[in-house]
Design an enzyme around this catalytic site. Structure first.
Site, short mmCIF file in Angstrom:
data_model
loop_
_atom_site.label_atom_id
_atom_site.label_comp_id
_atom_site.label_asym_id
_atom_site.label_seq_id
_atom_site.Cartn_x
_atom_site.Cartn_y
_atom_site.Cartn_z
N LYS A 117 20.32 -6.02 47.61
CA LYS A 117 21.36 -5.03 47.33
C LYS A 117 22.40 -5.55 46.34
O LYS A 117 22.88 -4.82 45.48
CB LYS A 117 22.03 -4.58 48.63
CG LYS A 117 21.12 -3.73 49.52
CD LYS A 117 21.81 -3.31 50.80
CE LYS A 117 20.89 -2.45 51.65
NZ LYS A 117 21.53 -2.03 52.93
N LYS A 200 8.34 5.19 49.85
CA LYS A 200 8.70 5.77 51.14
C LYS A 200 9.65 6.94 50.94
O LYS A 200 10.48 6.95 50.03
CB LYS A 200 9.37 4.73 52.03
CG LYS A 200 8.42 3.71 52.64
CD LYS A 200 9.16 2.66 53.43
CE LYS A 200 9.86 3.23 54.63
NZ LYS A 200 10.49 2.17 55.46
N LYS A 203 16.40 8.98 51.28
CA LYS A 203 17.51 9.79 50.76
C LYS A 203 17.82 9.45 49.31
O LYS A 203 18.42 10.24 48.59
CB LYS A 203 18.75 9.59 51.61
CG LYS A 203 19.35 8.20 51.54
CD LYS A 203 20.56 8.05 52.41
CE LYS A 203 21.25 6.70 52.22
NZ LYS A 203 20.38 5.56 52.54
#
Length: 338
Positions: A117, A200, A203
């Site tokens: 991240k 996958k 969102k």
């Protein structure tokens, strides 16, 4: 009569969108529904974790309430499980601080999710909260003396850190924490994006057409499924490598109807993709429709939803505070007179 206590279990998700999607439902909620029958289950919404990246306050509040309503509507029973909002239990943040003090900097910096991240955001933009996220996660688990933590394979490293911290604290201060096990959900089907079936369902998908949200209108759900990416040959057969889009639709159909993929292939072989998609749309709407209706019903009565959450938060707080009191005594804090 069996008086053996059920093993304690804890799991949670962030309130990061105003609707859950089919991947959340199949990947987590279906398993949670079963696990609440066999475990003393604690399920929570991780709003403390959510603010490790910037959030709009009113949206975070709304998403928290909407996500919790969807938990209940999807079958997580707040009378059978303890279902709560993380920030409603102050002990989460308090235990995280104690665990921070026994976690090595190098140990924390090796967490792969932080590295991934922070590489995306740039290290100067990544917050200290994001860096210490796994330590707060360890506190979440250890507060409730959870024996089992249902997670995907990508979370195994975080459970290993939790185990290390529990053992370290127990060795230094005396037996305090249950050392948890990663309950890897190996039998859970992976659900992929309808427009990019190698990724996958998430969102953060590149196209909203690839995500089936639980709160989508039925016509929207049907349109997304009918437009799902497949391939050009038109033959209904399972080939995950060369026909990932079709394999995803077959998996969805099988999971939502409790059937095997082979039996679904046998039913639709020779019928073409359109027939399969139309039938799948009907199945999805049949499953999701009652969840959507119950969610909207709960959201129409926020006072009742808040009442349910308050009862469950009190139950969670009682368990968490008992653990925190022991921790504070063991580390040598002077407790206030009562």
């Amino acid at each position: 009569m069996n008086d053996t206590p059920k093993p304690r279990l804890l799991s949670g998700m962030q309130p990061s969108a105003d609707s859950l999607h089919l991947g959340n439902y199949i990947g987590a909620l279906l398993s949670w529904k079963e696990l609440q029958q066999t475990h003393d289950a604690f399920f929570f919404l991780a709003d403390l974790h959510a603010i490790t990246v910037p959030q709009e306050p009113e949206r975070l509040r709304e998403n928290t309430r909407r996500t919790m309503a969807q938990y209940i509507a999807a079958g997580i029973d707040p009378s059978a499980s303890t279902l709560f909002v993380q920030s409603h239990v102050p002990a989460h943040a308090e235990l995280a601080w104690v665990l921070n003090t026994i976690t090595g900097f190098g140990e924390a910096s090796r967490m792969t999710q932080f590295k991934d991240k922070s590489a995306k955001q740039g290290q100067d933009s990544a917050s200290v909260g994001l860096f210490t996220y796994p330590i707060l996660q360890a506190g979440d688990i250890l507060l409730y003396q959870a024996a089992d933590v249902p997670v995907g394979e990508d979370q195994r490293q975080h459970i290993e850190l939790t185990r290390d911290l529990a053992n370290r604290f127990n060795s230094r201060f005396g037996d305090t924490f249950t050392v948890p096990n990663a309950y890897i959900l190996t039998d859970t089907a992976k659900i992929y994006d309808l427009q990019n079936p190698t990724a996958k369902m998430s969102k953060s998908s590149e196209s909203p057409a690839g995500i089936v949200w639980l709160l989508d209108e039925p016509k929207v759900t049907e349109k997304k499924i009918m437009r799902a990416v497949t391939d050009a040959d038109g033959e209904v057969r399972l080939d995950r490598e060369n026909k990932p889009g079709l394999a995803n639709l077959l998996t969805l159909f099988a999971v939502l109807t409790g059937r095997t993929v082979d039996s679904v292939v046998e039913e639709f072989a020779g019928g073409g993709y359109g027939t399969l998609k139309k039938a799948l749309a009907a199945v999805v709407i049949d499953v999701v429709g009652p969840i959507r209706a119950r969610t909207l019903e709960l959201l129409d009565d926020p006072a009742e939803l808040d009442r349910i959450l308050a009862i469950n938060a009190a139950r969670a707080d009682e368990v968490a505070q008992a653990t925190l009191d022991t921790v504070y005594d063991r580390v040598g804090f002077l407790r206030p007179a009562r």
